[in-house]
Design a protein around this motif. Structure first.
Motif, short mmCIF file in Angstrom:
data_model
loop_
_atom_site.label_atom_id
_atom_site.label_comp_id
_atom_site.label_asym_id
_atom_site.label_seq_id
_atom_site.Cartn_x
_atom_site.Cartn_y
_atom_site.Cartn_z
N GLY A 1 0.81 -1.22 0.00
CA GLY A 1 0.00 0.00 0.00
C GLY A 1 0.83 1.27 0.00
O GLY A 1 0.31 2.36 0.22
N PHE A 2 2.13 1.14 -0.24
CA PHE A 2 3.03 2.30 -0.15
C PHE A 2 2.68 3.38 -1.18
O PHE A 2 2.85 4.56 -0.96
CB PHE A 2 4.47 1.82 -0.37
N GLY A 3 2.18 2.95 -2.32
CA GLY A 3 1.93 3.91 -3.42
C GLY A 3 3.08 3.83 -4.40
O GLY A 3 4.23 3.93 -3.99
N GLY A 4 2.75 3.61 -5.66
CA GLY A 4 3.80 3.45 -6.67
C GLY A 4 4.25 2.00 -6.71
O GLY A 4 3.78 1.17 -5.93
N PRO A 5 5.14 1.69 -7.64
CA PRO A 5 5.56 0.30 -7.80
C PRO A 5 6.33 -0.23 -6.60
O PRO A 5 7.04 0.52 -5.92
CB PRO A 5 6.48 0.35 -9.03
N VAL A 6 6.14 -1.53 -6.32
CA VAL A 6 6.93 -2.20 -5.28
C VAL A 6 7.79 -3.24 -5.98
O VAL A 6 7.28 -4.09 -6.72
CB VAL A 6 6.00 -2.90 -4.25
N ARG A 7 9.10 -3.13 -5.80
CA ARG A 7 10.02 -4.06 -6.47
C ARG A 7 10.82 -4.83 -5.43
O ARG A 7 11.23 -4.24 -4.43
CB ARG A 7 11.00 -3.29 -7.36
N VAL A 8 11.07 -6.09 -5.71
CA VAL A 8 11.85 -6.89 -4.77
C VAL A 8 13.31 -6.94 -5.21
O VAL A 8 13.59 -7.24 -6.37
CB VAL A 8 11.33 -8.33 -4.69
#
Ligand code: EPU
Length: 304
Positions: free
Chosen positions: A42-49
């Motif tokens: 839910g951070f906002g924007g893409p989440v990348r691992v």
């Protein structure tokens, strides 16, 4: 900055990669477990691992959104049942450790993946492999988290494995189940594992800074005398070599003299050097052989 009052976010964080070049992450978090990872979505924007950073190049301008590292103990767990050969590994577990533990337990199936630096999640997502096999051969199911859909378990035939790829892009692998073959002689497995490593150290620049093969091996769009028939998958390294690219350099990045599909970097190299060099190599191979190379290296850059 905090997500959900508990997960600390480091701003302007370095992103360690095997290229030892490239930019930083606007935000980086280390969720402790699946609920914390869910909160990160839910951070906002893409989440990348970020896995081992072994196949990754981050643009010099850095990367936006949130980068997560699955390095807390819950992500690194490895459970092995030596009797049945069933193995469950967290996405953040180190592939080399997994190979060590399973071969010692007499489980066959991973020993051909020696010398591939990767987290288990990254290896599955890209279907890591080479001449001695690929991880897709032993994966039975994966657990993934995706934005808006939460956690799901995907069976093997829903993963969409292909050559150095899967259809898991957009989802985050959280854990993996493997079906290995029980009852093998662990000394024989270890010997085969060492043979694979030896084979690679003779033909790849193992001691230099690089991110493995830069390009996927292409399926030939037409026959090439002395190389292969139409449709045959051939070594990108061989084509790059025959196009005369060994030793070609841009800034701090250079096409390896040992294996032409490896690009090595020296201190001070920028991501742009590596990107320009890859573009140059791609053009030369296209000009010389009429074959378009596709990048294997994942490049992270700002979304817009
Ligand atoms: N060759 C050359 N010049 C070179 C490199 C290779 O002539 O500069 C020739 C070799 O002599 C050999 C043939 O090309 O006859 C094949 O070379 P190699 O055995 O090294 O295999 P590859 O197809 O180039 C693949 C994987 C590697 C993996 C090796 C061994 C891809 C893109 N590459 O390379 O994977 O380590 O097999 O299993 O699938 C990676 O994915 O990061 C990677 C390094």
């Amino acid at each position: 900055m905090l997500i959900d009052r508990a997960i600390r976010v480091v701003e302007d964080a370095p992103v360690p990669t095997w290229f030892h070049a490239g930019g930083r992450a606007d935000a980086l978090a280390r969720p402790a477990d699946e609920p914390e990872l869910e909160a990160c979505m839910g951070f906002g924007g893409p989440v990348r691992v970020l896995g081992e950073g072994a196949n990754l190049l981050v643009d010099d301008a850095g990367v936006d959104g949130l980068v997560v590292r699955l390095e807390a103990p819950a992500w690194r767990s490895i459970e092995i049942d030596p009797r049945t050969g069933l193995v469950r590994a967290g996405a953040g577990a180190d592939l080399r450790r997994l190979i060590n533990e399973t071969t010692r337990a007499g489980l066959a199936g991973l020993e051909g993946l020696g010398g591939i630096p990767a987290s288990v999640g990254g290896a599955v997502r890209m279907n890591a492999g080479g001449r001695w096999g690929e991880i897709a051969e032993v994966v039975s199911r994966v657990r993934v988290m995706s934005p808006g859909r939460g956690l799901r378990t995907l069976e093997r035939d829903e993963i969409g494995f292909g050559y150095r790829t899967s259809e898991l892009a957009g989802a985050i692998v959280t854990s993996v189940e493997l079906e290995l073959e029980p009852g093998a002689d662990s000394r024989e497995l270890r010997a085969r594992y060492r043979d694979v490593l030896r084979g690679k150290s003779g033909s790849q620049p193992m001691r230099e800074k690089s991110a493995g093969c830069c390009f996927k091996n292409p399926a030939l769009p037409h026959g090439l005398p002395g190389v292969g028939m139409r449709g045959q998958r051939v070594s990108a390294g061989l084509l790059i070599d025959r196009a005369g690219c060994k030793g070609l350099a841009v800034g701090g990045a250079r096409v390896s003299e040992v294996h032409a599909n490896f690009m090595t970097t020296r201190p001070g190299a920028r991501a742009r050097d590596a990107l320009e060099l890859m573009a140059m190599v791609g053009e030369r191979v296209l000009d010389r052989f009429g074959v378009a190379l596709e990048r294997e290296i994942v490049v992270w850059s700002r979304s817009a």
